[in-house]
Design a protein around this motif. Structure first.
Motif, PDB file in Angstrom:
ATOM      1  N   ALA A  36       0.930  -1.304   0.216  1.00 60.92           N
ATOM      2  CA  ALA A  36      -0.056  -0.135   0.160  1.00 60.92           C
ATOM      3  C   ALA A  36       0.841   1.264  -0.012  1.00 60.92           C
ATOM      4  O   ALA A  36       0.577   2.327  -0.773  1.00 60.92           O
ATOM      5  N   SER A  37       2.048   1.206   0.837  1.00 62.08           N
ATOM      6  CA  SER A  37       2.906   2.460   0.782  1.00 62.08           C
ATOM      7  C   SER A  37       3.663   2.633  -0.591  1.00 62.08           C
ATOM      8  O   SER A  37       3.647   3.806  -1.119  1.00 62.08           O
ATOM      9  N   MET A  38       3.674   1.449  -1.083  1.00 59.56           N
ATOM     10  CA  MET A  38       4.486   1.512  -2.588  1.00 59.56           C
ATOM     11  C   MET A  38       3.525   2.263  -3.562  1.00 59.56           C
ATOM     12  O   MET A  38       3.827   2.910  -4.475  1.00 59.56           O
ATOM     13  N   ALA A  39       2.158   1.929  -3.483  1.00 56.39           N
ATOM     14  CA  ALA A  39       1.165   2.420  -4.487  1.00 56.39           C
ATOM     15  C   ALA A  39       1.012   3.982  -3.958  1.00 56.39           C
ATOM     16  O   ALA A  39       0.867   4.388  -5.064  1.00 56.39           O
ATOM     17  N   MET A  40       1.274   4.626  -2.945  1.00 53.68           N
ATOM     18  CA  MET A  40       1.052   5.756  -2.863  1.00 53.68           C
ATOM     19  C   MET A  40       2.225   6.616  -3.446  1.00 53.68           C
ATOM     20  O   MET A  40       2.029   7.542  -3.927  1.00 53.68           O
ATOM     21  N   TRP A  41       3.412   6.013  -3.624  1.00 54.62           N
ATOM     22  CA  TRP A  41       4.429   6.763  -4.373  1.00 54.62           C
ATOM     23  C   TRP A  41       4.829   5.872  -5.387  1.00 54.62           C
ATOM     24  O   TRP A  41       6.016   5.099  -5.437  1.00 54.62           O
ATOM     25  N   PRO A  42       4.385   5.897  -6.608  1.00 51.82           N
ATOM     26  CA  PRO A  42       4.627   5.119  -7.843  1.00 51.82           C
ATOM     27  C   PRO A  42       5.954   5.302  -8.383  1.00 51.82           C
ATOM     28  O   PRO A  42       6.653   4.361  -8.817  1.00 51.82           O
ATOM     29  N   ASN A  43       6.631   6.619  -8.243  1.00 53.29           N
ATOM     30  CA  ASN A  43       7.868   6.671  -8.762  1.00 53.29           C
ATOM     31  C   ASN A  43       8.878   6.972  -7.858  1.00 53.29           C
ATOM     32  O   ASN A  43       9.380   7.946  -7.727  1.00 53.29           O
ATOM     33  N   THR A  44       9.072   5.711  -7.112  1.00 51.48           N
ATOM     34  CA  THR A  44      10.424   5.904  -6.045  1.00 51.48           C
ATOM     35  C   THR A  44      11.348   5.661  -6.786  1.00 51.48           C
ATOM     36  O   THR A  44      11.591   4.908  -7.513  1.00 51.48           O
ATOM     37  N   GLU A  45      12.334   6.131  -6.283  1.00 48.84           N
ATOM     38  CA  GLU A  45      13.916   5.970  -6.756  1.00 48.84           C
ATOM     39  C   GLU A  45      14.801   5.432  -5.545  1.00 48.84           C
ATOM     40  O   GLU A  45      14.591   5.961  -4.425  1.00 48.84           O
ATOM     41  N   ARG A  46      15.445   4.399  -5.789  1.00 44.23           N
ATOM     42  CA  ARG A  46      16.458   3.920  -4.712  1.00 44.23           C
ATOM     43  C   ARG A  46      17.656   4.877  -4.446  1.00 44.23           C
ATOM     44  O   ARG A  46      18.193   5.745  -5.235  1.00 44.23           O
ATOM     45  N   MET A  47      17.822   4.955  -3.139  1.00 44.28           N
ATOM     46  CA  MET A  47      18.879   5.894  -2.596  1.00 44.28           C
ATOM     47  C   MET A  47      20.149   4.873  -2.163  1.00 44.28           C
ATOM     48  O   MET A  47      19.793   3.965  -1.510  1.00 44.28           O
ATOM     49  N   TYR A  48      21.368   5.246  -2.226  1.00 39.45           N
ATOM     50  CA  TYR A  48      22.548   4.440  -2.033  1.00 39.45           C
ATOM     51  C   TYR A  48      23.335   5.073  -1.137  1.00 39.45           C
ATOM     52  O   TYR A  48      23.563   6.221  -1.043  1.00 39.45           O
ATOM     53  N   GLU A  49      24.196   4.222  -0.510  1.00 38.39           N
ATOM     54  CA  GLU A  49      25.522   4.608   0.163  1.00 38.39           C
ATOM     55  C   GLU A  49      26.595   4.072  -0.659  1.00 38.39           C
ATOM     56  O   GLU A  49      26.645   2.906  -0.960  1.00 38.39           O
ATOM     57  N   TYR A  50      27.320   5.024  -0.884  1.00 39.45           N
ATOM     58  CA  TYR A  50      28.770   4.371  -1.647  1.00 39.45           C
ATOM     59  C   TYR A  50      29.952   4.197  -0.713  1.00 39.45           C
ATOM     60  O   TYR A  50      30.324   5.322   0.078  1.00 39.45           O
ATOM     61  N   THR A  51      30.682   3.386  -0.965  1.00 45.01           N
ATOM     62  CA  THR A  51      32.017   3.262  -0.380  1.00 45.01           C
ATOM     63  C   THR A  51      33.271   3.220  -1.568  1.00 45.01           C
ATOM     64  O   THR A  51      32.917   2.518  -2.264  1.00 45.01           O
ATOM     65  N   TYR A  52      34.032   4.150  -1.378  1.00 46.31           N
ATOM     66  CA  TYR A  52      35.042   4.198  -2.277  1.00 46.31           C
ATOM     67  C   TYR A  52      36.539   3.804  -1.772  1.00 46.31           C
ATOM     68  O   TYR A  52      36.642   3.614  -0.652  1.00 46.31           O
ATOM     69  N   TYR A  53      37.209   2.921  -2.855  1.00 43.60           N
ATOM     70  CA  TYR A  53      38.329   2.468  -2.562  1.00 43.60           C
ATOM     71  C   TYR A  53      39.396   2.919  -3.292  1.00 43.60           C
ATOM     72  O   TYR A  53      39.371   3.397  -4.558  1.00 43.60           O
ATOM     73  N   SER A  54      40.747   2.542  -3.065  1.00 41.72           N
ATOM     74  CA  SER A  54      41.677   3.246  -3.532  1.00 41.72           C
ATOM     75  C   SER A  54      42.013   2.465  -5.058  1.00 41.72           C
ATOM     76  O   SER A  54      42.542   3.101  -6.103  1.00 41.72           O
ATOM     77  N   ASP A  55      41.701   1.085  -5.142  1.00 47.64           N
ATOM     78  CA  ASP A  55      41.760   0.596  -6.305  1.00 47.64           C
ATOM     79  C   ASP A  55      40.919  -0.654  -6.618  1.00 47.64           C
ATOM     80  O   ASP A  55      39.952  -0.859  -5.696  1.00 47.64           O
TER      81      ASP A  55
END
Length: 83
Positions: free
Chosen positions: A19-38
């Motif tokens: 039901a909550s997804m139906a309220m917001w049909p155009n949802t976009e995912r948010m991410y946490e990024y971890t960056y590495y040296s190589d």
């Protein structure tokens, strides 16, 4: 008896999530990024989090160094909620 109660609770949670997804049909995912040296991804050099601003995903400021070698994990959706 306990199994029926747990099953009912899980079913109710799924129905609420749908039901909550139906309220917001155009949802976009948010991410946490971890960056590495190589490419071996053994030495972390930075991180960042996406942000939800006015219903749109906006990349957050990188802390440390942002590189082309990263991993990302879903932390929520916009608009919506955090996982």
């Amino acid at each position: 008896m306990t199994f029926r109660i747990v099953s009912a609770a899980v079913a109710a949670g799924i129905a609420v999530s749908a039901a909550s997804m139906a309220m917001w049909p155009n949802t976009e995912r948010m991410y946490e990024y971890t960056y590495y040296s190589d490419a071996s991804k053994t030495t972390q050099v930075g991180f960042s989090f996406d942000q939800c601003i006015n219903g749109h995903v906006v990349p957050g400021q990188a802390h440390g160094t942002a590189t082309q070698y990263y991993t990302r994990h879903v932390i929520g959706q916009c608009p919506g909620y955090l996982y």
